[in-house]
Design a protein around this motif. Structure first.
Motif, PDB file in Angstrom:
ATOM      1  N   UNK A   7       0.885  -1.095  -0.083  1.00  0.00           N
ATOM      2  CA  UNK A   7       0.107  -0.084  -0.095  1.00  0.00           C
ATOM      3  C   UNK A   7       0.919   1.178  -0.067  1.00  0.00           C
ATOM      4  N   UNK A   8       0.086   2.481   0.097  1.00  0.00           N
ATOM      5  CA  UNK A   8       0.759   3.742  -0.240  1.00  0.00           C
ATOM      6  C   UNK A   8       1.915   3.842   1.256  1.00  0.00           C
ATOM      7  N   UNK A   9       2.757   4.931   1.221  1.00  0.00           N
ATOM      8  CA  UNK A   9       3.490   5.305   2.085  1.00  0.00           C
ATOM      9  C   UNK A   9       2.705   6.459   3.065  1.00  0.00           C
ATOM     10  N   UNK A  10       2.620   6.135   4.319  1.00  0.00           N
ATOM     11  CA  UNK A  10       2.087   6.882   5.391  1.00  0.00           C
ATOM     12  C   UNK A  10       3.130   7.719   6.440  1.00  0.00           C
ATOM     13  N   UNK A  11       2.598   8.838   6.846  1.00  0.00           N
ATOM     14  CA  UNK A  11       3.473   9.624   7.672  1.00  0.00           C
ATOM     15  C   UNK A  11       3.699   8.753   8.836  1.00  0.00           C
TER      16      UNK A  11
END
Length: 165
Positions: free
Chosen positions: A106-110
């Motif tokens: 999945x996407x990168x998250x903070x």
């Protein structure tokens, strides 16, 4: 009869431990299956470091370049470096660094962020070591800006994702 029951219990425990250890290896292998894929513009790698750079366009008067670099320092620690450099001394020079993570599917998250601001200078830098959770890909995004006489110039940089296992 009691010895047979103890032997069965011992055998069951050994099989259970073996099954659990094999499952733990499979979880890591699944995460590493994402190597080479691109997520949010970052390639997922097992390299020990990755750098990203912003170079100003030819029309840029003040902002020269920005850099971010992430390193795998071992033991669940990542090294973080960032910098913003200007062509001349500016009223304000900023560096925002964002540490982001992904499990690979999945996407990168903070994950964490830092902001550094310096006044009446031509550069700002930061460097630190951070403990992170193992089993994820980590990357850095940088936001670089400078202001002089009311004119703002800015740009962004990003690294590839490095696996911390």
């Amino acid at each position: 009869m009691k010895k047979v029951m103890n032997l069965k219990n011992l055998l069951f425990c050994a099989l259970f431990a073996l099954t659990m250890s094999l499952n733990a290896v499979n979880v890591q292998a699944e995460t590493l299956d994402y190597l080479g894929q691109t997520i949010d513009g970052s390639i997922l790698t097992d390299k020990l470091e990755s750098s990203g750079e912003y170079l100003s366009v030819a029309r840029s008067t003040y902002l020269h370049q920005g850099t971010v670099r992430i390193t795998n320092n071992g033991g669940g620690y990542v090294g973080i470096f960032g910098g913003t450099e200007c062509n001349v001394s500016c009223n304000t020079v900023k560096l925002n660094v964002y540490l982001e993570r992904s499990n690979g599917n999945g996407n990168f998250y903070s994950y964490q962020k830092w902001e550094n601001v310096e006044y009446n200078t031509n550069s700002v830098y930061m460097s630190k070591q951070v403990k992170v959770e193992k089993g994820y890909y980590y990357r850095l995004r940088g936001y670089h800006s400078c202001t002089k006489n009311g004119v703002i110039e800015n740009g962004g940089s990003v690294t590839d994702g490095i696996y911390i296992g």
